[in-house]
Each structure stands twice: as C-alpha cells, then as structure tokens.
Design a protein around this motif. Structure first.
Motif, PDB file in Angstrom:
ATOM      1  N   LEU A  19      75.621  90.716  98.874  1.00 28.25           N
ATOM      2  CA  LEU A  19      76.952  90.696  98.327  1.00 28.25           C
ATOM      3  C   LEU A  19      76.863  90.761  96.586  1.00 28.25           C
ATOM      4  CD1 LEU A  19      78.500  87.964  99.993  1.00 28.25           C
ATOM      5  CD2 LEU A  19      78.998  89.866  99.174  1.00 28.25           C
ATOM      6  N   LEU A  23      76.830  97.749  92.852  1.00 27.68           N
ATOM      7  CA  LEU A  23      76.717  99.063  93.803  1.00 27.68           C
ATOM      8  C   LEU A  23      76.905 100.315  92.850  1.00 27.68           C
ATOM      9  CD1 LEU A  23      80.045  97.937  95.203  1.00 27.68           C
ATOM     10  CD2 LEU A  23      78.306  97.887  96.791  1.00 27.68           C
ATOM     11  N   SER A  28      82.129 101.971  94.604  1.00 22.86           N
ATOM     12  CA  SER A  28      82.034 100.973  94.302  1.00 22.86           C
ATOM     13  C   SER A  28      83.914 101.141  94.303  1.00 22.86           C
ATOM     14  CB  SER A  28      81.480 100.381  92.747  1.00 22.86           C
ATOM     15  OG  SER A  28      82.204 100.925  91.627  1.00 22.86           O
ATOM     16  N   SER A 143      79.616  95.110  92.720  1.00 23.12           N
ATOM     17  CA  SER A 143      79.070  94.144  93.462  1.00 23.12           C
ATOM     18  C   SER A 143      79.830  93.830  94.938  1.00 23.12           C
ATOM     19  CB  SER A 143      77.767  93.077  93.272  1.00 23.12           C
ATOM     20  OG  SER A 143      78.898  92.116  92.760  1.00 23.12           O
ATOM     21  N   LEU A 144      79.626  94.040  95.527  1.00 23.38           N
ATOM     22  CA  LEU A 144      80.430  93.247  96.607  1.00 23.38           C
ATOM     23  C   LEU A 144      81.318  92.046  96.863  1.00 23.38           C
ATOM     24  CD1 LEU A 144      78.254  94.958  99.978  1.00 23.38           C
ATOM     25  CD2 LEU A 144      80.511  95.599  98.853  1.00 23.38           C
ATOM     26  N   TRP A 145      80.282  91.127  96.118  1.00 19.59           N
ATOM     27  CA  TRP A 145      80.876  89.320  95.906  1.00 19.59           C
ATOM     28  C   TRP A 145      81.671  89.590  94.581  1.00 19.59           C
ATOM     29  CZ3 TRP A 145      81.116  85.392  97.088  1.00 19.59           C
ATOM     30  CH2 TRP A 145      82.148  83.977  96.247  1.00 19.59           C
ATOM     31  N   ALA A 147      84.055  92.512  94.431  1.00 19.68           N
ATOM     32  CA  ALA A 147      85.086  93.146  94.777  1.00 19.68           C
ATOM     33  C   ALA A 147      85.982  92.203  95.878  1.00 19.68           C
ATOM     34  CB  ALA A 147      84.449  94.450  96.222  1.00 19.68           C
ATOM     35  N   LEU A 148      85.700  91.301  96.306  1.00 19.90           N
ATOM     36  CA  LEU A 148      86.120  90.081  97.673  1.00 19.90           C
ATOM     37  C   LEU A 148      86.231  89.284  96.745  1.00 19.90           C
ATOM     38  CD1 LEU A 148      85.901  89.306 100.272  1.00 19.90           C
ATOM     39  CD2 LEU A 148      83.560  87.813  99.964  1.00 19.90           C
TER      40      LEU A 148
END
Length: 179
Positions: A19, A23, A28, A143-145, A147-148
C-alpha cells in the motif's frame, strides 16, 4: 500457533508495504475536482483577480498565505510559494504557471517536497451577464494507500473546499464596485 501468527504478521507487513510503495506516475489514479460558478463580472476582471496570487487567501479557504511575486497576474514560467491547508493537511507548495491564454485559460503546476502535487486550471467563458468560471484541480495518487484514503475521505473534502472557494470568489467579486 506461533507459526500461524508469524504468517499472519508477515502477510500484514506485505500488504501494508504494498500500500505504501510509490506508484509510477503513468499508472497512478488521477482525481479531478471541478467547481463551476457564474460571476457577474467581465472575464478580464475575473482573470486578472484569480491569477494574482495575493488575492488567493481572500477567496480560497485552503490558501493560508503566498510568497514571491504575488502582486500581479502571473505569466508562464513565474512561480509563487503558497502555504496551504487542504483536507486538514498543512504544507507548502511551489506553483509554476504552465499555461496562459488571456483571458480564457490559466494553469499552474504544483510541487511539494520535489514531488508533483497537481495542476490547477482556470477556464473562463464570457456569458451574457458576466463570466462562467471553472476551477479544475487534478492530482495523482502517489501510493495505493493514498488512493484508498483519497477515495474514502480526501476527494470529498477537497471538492467541498473547492466549491466553497468559487462561491467566495463570486461573492467577493460581485461585491466589489464595477469599474
């Protein structure tokens, strides 16, 4: 039992690590925040006002202060430093003007700590009684974190702040004497 706990802990660390991995910019997710308002002032008046950074703290709730050459409408290549509070986060961003088509379009690209932070674009269209003003803020998830969290919380907060900004801009410009 201990082996199961170690496997669970290792799995959790892998997930958290994934996470937080940065990216690549080309994959991203991009977020677009768009706010629109009709202002009873000529496009040239609105353009000159919104592209002069000294005015930003008066109408944008996220703009705390600006530094640099802030007393005039900025041209392509000019920079300004803004202290901000967006969605509860404070920081400093260096904005560089990347596009200017007077009095119809203006864009600035932001950098925070050496990393691309987004682009703000103003599009102005003449209307019968003034100007249609569109403010667009685009940014990518690093980052995925992010994005979440962006999807769950941040995007809505930033949209609300942007909508409030254009409402304040309209109120401020329309309360000024025409001239």
């Amino acid at each position: 039992m201990i082996r199961t706990l170690l496997v669970l802990l290792a799995s959790l660390l892998v997930i958290v690590g994934a996470l937080l991995i940065p990216l690549p910019r080309d994959v991203s997710p991009e977020t677009r925040i768009v706010s629109v308002v009709e202002i009873r002032r000529a496009p040239s008046v609105v353009f000159d006002f919104v592209t002069t950074p000294a005015h930003w703290p008066a109408w944008h709730p996220s703009s705390l202060s600006v530094q640099g050459k802030v007393d005039h409408p900025l041209d392509v290549g000019e920079q300004v430093v803004e202290a901000f509070r967006v969605a509860g986060r404070r920081g400093r961003v260096v904005w560089t003007v990347s596009d200017k088509a007077y009095p119809a379009r203006w864009s600035i690209d932001g950098v925070i700590d050496g990393r691309a932070a987004g682009t703000v674009t103003y599009a102005l269209t003449p209307e019968e009684k003034g100007t249609r003003f569109v403010r667009e803020f685009t940014y990518r998830a690093p980052s995925l974190w992010f994005a979440l969290v962006n999807r769950i919380v941040l995007k809505g907060m930033i949209q609300s702040e942007s909508d409030e900004a254009v409402t304040r801009l309209k109120r401020l410009l329309e309360s000024m004497p025409a001239g």
